[in-house]
Design a protein around this motif. Structure first.
Motif, mmCIF file in Angstrom:
data_model
loop_
_atom_site.group_PDB
_atom_site.id
_atom_site.type_symbol
_atom_site.label_atom_id
_atom_site.label_comp_id
_atom_site.label_asym_id
_atom_site.label_seq_id
_atom_site.Cartn_x
_atom_site.Cartn_y
_atom_site.Cartn_z
ATOM 1 N N VAL A 291 0.808 -1.225 0.000
ATOM 2 C CA VAL A 291 0.000 0.000 0.000
ATOM 3 C C VAL A 291 0.847 1.283 0.000
ATOM 4 O O VAL A 291 0.433 2.274 -0.635
ATOM 5 C CB VAL A 291 -1.018 -0.016 1.171
ATOM 6 N N PRO A 292 2.031 1.355 0.645
ATOM 7 C CA PRO A 292 2.809 2.594 0.529
ATOM 8 C C PRO A 292 3.285 2.870 -0.899
ATOM 9 O O PRO A 292 3.578 4.019 -1.250
ATOM 10 C CB PRO A 292 4.014 2.344 1.461
ATOM 11 N N LEU A 293 3.374 1.815 -1.715
ATOM 12 C CA LEU A 293 3.815 1.976 -3.095
ATOM 13 C C LEU A 293 2.661 2.245 -4.048
ATOM 14 O O LEU A 293 2.885 2.553 -5.226
ATOM 15 C CB LEU A 293 4.553 0.709 -3.556
ATOM 16 N N ALA A 294 1.425 2.113 -3.547
ATOM 17 C CA ALA A 294 0.252 2.218 -4.418
ATOM 18 C C ALA A 294 0.118 3.610 -5.020
ATOM 19 O O ALA A 294 -0.154 3.754 -6.218
ATOM 20 C CB ALA A 294 -1.014 1.863 -3.637
ATOM 21 N N GLY A 295 0.306 4.645 -4.204
ATOM 22 C CA GLY A 295 0.181 6.014 -4.698
ATOM 23 C C GLY A 295 1.178 6.344 -5.789
ATOM 24 O O GLY A 295 0.792 6.770 -6.890
ATOM 25 N N PRO A 296 2.494 6.165 -5.513
ATOM 26 C CA PRO A 296 3.490 6.440 -6.559
ATOM 27 C C PRO A 296 3.277 5.610 -7.820
ATOM 28 O O PRO A 296 3.422 6.116 -8.931
ATOM 29 C CB PRO A 296 4.818 6.081 -5.879
ATOM 30 N N PHE A 297 2.921 4.322 -7.648
ATOM 31 C CA PHE A 297 2.690 3.471 -8.812
ATOM 32 C C PHE A 297 1.498 3.978 -9.625
ATOM 33 O O PHE A 297 1.556 4.055 -10.863
ATOM 34 C CB PHE A 297 2.437 2.032 -8.370
ATOM 35 N N GLY A 298 0.415 4.340 -8.933
ATOM 36 C CA GLY A 298 -0.766 4.834 -9.636
ATOM 37 C C GLY A 298 -0.484 6.110 -10.398
ATOM 38 O O GLY A 298 -0.910 6.266 -11.552
ATOM 39 N N ARG A 299 0.253 7.036 -9.785
ATOM 40 C CA ARG A 299 0.564 8.293 -10.465
ATOM 41 C C ARG A 299 1.507 8.060 -11.639
ATOM 42 O O ARG A 299 1.390 8.714 -12.685
ATOM 43 C CB ARG A 299 1.171 9.277 -9.472
ATOM 44 N N TRP A 300 2.443 7.100 -11.493
ATOM 45 C CA TRP A 300 3.359 6.781 -12.598
ATOM 46 C C TRP A 300 2.596 6.218 -13.793
ATOM 47 O O TRP A 300 2.845 6.591 -14.941
ATOM 48 C CB TRP A 300 4.410 5.780 -12.118
ATOM 49 N N VAL A 301 1.655 5.322 -13.513
ATOM 50 C CA VAL A 301 0.860 4.746 -14.597
ATOM 51 C C VAL A 301 0.042 5.827 -15.285
ATOM 52 O O VAL A 301 -0.048 5.879 -16.519
ATOM 53 C CB VAL A 301 -0.044 3.624 -14.060
ATOM 54 N N GLU A 302 -0.548 6.730 -14.499
ATOM 55 C CA GLU A 302 -1.365 7.797 -15.082
ATOM 56 C C GLU A 302 -0.531 8.722 -15.960
ATOM 57 O O GLU A 302 -0.993 9.189 -17.009
ATOM 58 C CB GLU A 302 -2.049 8.596 -13.976
ATOM 59 N N ARG A 303 0.727 8.965 -15.545
ATOM 60 C CA ARG A 303 1.576 9.877 -16.321
ATOM 61 C C ARG A 303 2.111 9.224 -17.596
ATOM 62 O O ARG A 303 2.221 9.880 -18.644
ATOM 63 C CB ARG A 303 2.775 10.339 -15.478
ATOM 64 N N THR A 304 2.463 7.949 -17.515
ATOM 65 C CA THR A 304 3.216 7.332 -18.611
ATOM 66 C C THR A 304 2.433 6.353 -19.458
ATOM 67 O O THR A 304 2.858 6.036 -20.570
ATOM 68 C CB THR A 304 4.452 6.590 -18.038
ATOM 69 N N ARG A 305 1.314 5.844 -18.942
ATOM 70 C CA ARG A 305 0.619 4.788 -19.659
ATOM 71 C C ARG A 305 -0.798 5.166 -20.086
ATOM 72 O O ARG A 305 -1.346 4.564 -21.000
ATOM 73 C CB ARG A 305 0.536 3.502 -18.789
ATOM 74 N N LEU A 306 -1.410 6.105 -19.381
ATOM 75 C CA LEU A 306 -2.811 6.397 -19.663
ATOM 76 C C LEU A 306 -2.961 7.602 -20.592
ATOM 77 O O LEU A 306 -2.076 8.397 -20.740
ATOM 78 C CB LEU A 306 -3.564 6.642 -18.342
#
Length: 306
Positions: A291-306
């Motif tokens: 869960v501590p990695l969920a925020g950074p991972f979600g924002r990374w996906v939104e920036r680079t993949r979506l």
């Protein structure tokens, strides 16, 4: 023996029927409120974890929670980064089914069947929903009793015997068995209950049952992936995240299967309860680690993949 295999399949179908009726009852009671809560409250990964856990405990289906989440993302009612914590929590909440199944309830399924049917016949919508919940619990206990009663005779079937022998000897094979079985019947809880039936007769080792349980967490991701196909890129990435998290969780915990079997047997005292505890421990620890990695991972996906 063919007849016993057919009866075994019927017990699986009874369990799935019970889960469907129970989920429908809970959805009627809290479904709209749950959807509204998921839309508004998952502002941080930790909140999402808590909401996903509670939602999955109430609906008794991690797949139902993740499918609702995928739908909300597809409708642009939720961002992808908000969904990651909910997915982590959904895996934790669904383990309550195993804990309930491990209780020494005897023939209590008759009570739940009777009470559920009576309430479902009353001309009140809320009573019908509560009755559906009770009837579903009765199906859960009845299928558990059926799995246990059939386990010893099923071992006489050459295919089942070879399957369990190979699972006892190879933890990797056991993980694969759990993945495939859960993918076919689309229920990690049913997979755990089947293992409990074999554990009751010492046909399956606790280590192998835990390995199958780990694999079942991967197999049940298929439902979420199928549900995501028509929801756009964000919905698909939610399904990808669900699969990625469960696969990595199995990889991390795989070396500790035997240790977990020894530890849970000490605190539980029986194979059935030990497997239920192992499922809770596995999903809780992996969820809290991720869960501590969920925020950074979600924002990374939104920036680079979506």
């Amino acid at each position: 023996m063919d007849q016993q295999v057919v009866v075994f399949i019927l017990y699986i179908l009874l369990f799935l029927l019970g889960m469907g009726v129970m989920t429908g009852g809970m959805h009627a009671l809290v479904g709209s409120k749950m959807r509204h809560t998921l839309e508004r409250a998952a502002s941080t990964p930790f909140k999402g974890l808590a909401i996903g856990t509670i939602a999955s405990m109430l609906l008794q289906s991690s797949s139902a929670v993740t499918i609702i989440t995928v739908g909300l993302i597809g409708a642009h009612a939720m961002r992808f980064s908000q969904s990651v914590g909910i997915i982590l929590g959904a895996n934790i909440g669904t383990t309550i089914t195993g804990e309930v199944a491990a209780l020494p309830v005897g023939s209590m399924h008759y009570f739940f069947f009777g009470a559920g049917l009576i309430m479902m016949c009353l001309p009140f919508r809320r009573f019908f929903s509560i009755g559906s919940l009770l009837f579903g619990i009765g199906c859960l206990f009845a299928s558990m009793a059926g799995f246990s009663s059939l386990a010893e005779s099923l071992i006489q079937a050459p295919f089942i015997r070879d399957l369990l022998v190979d699972a006892n000897e190879s933890m990797i094979y056991a993980v694969i068995v759990g993945t495939l079985f859960s993918a076919i019947i689309q229920s990690s809880s049913a997979t755990v209950l089947v293992c409990m039936g074999f554990l009751d007769h010492n046909i399956l080792s606790l280590s192998a049952a835990i390995a199958i349980m780990l694999g079942s967490n991967v197999g049940t991701c298929l439902t979420t992936y199928i549900a995501s196909l028509g929801t756009g890129r964000e919905g698909r990435w939610t399904a990808y995240t669900h699969i990625l998290f469960n696969v990595l969780s199995v990889v991390v915990f795989f070396p500790f299967i035997h240790f977990m079997a020894d530890y849970t047997m000490i605190i539980a005292g029986s194979g059935r309860a030990a497997l239920a505890h192992a499922s809770v421990i596995f999903n809780l620890i992996t969820g809290l680690i991720a869960v501590p990695l969920a925020g950074p991972f979600g924002r990374w996906v939104e920036r680079t993949r979506l």
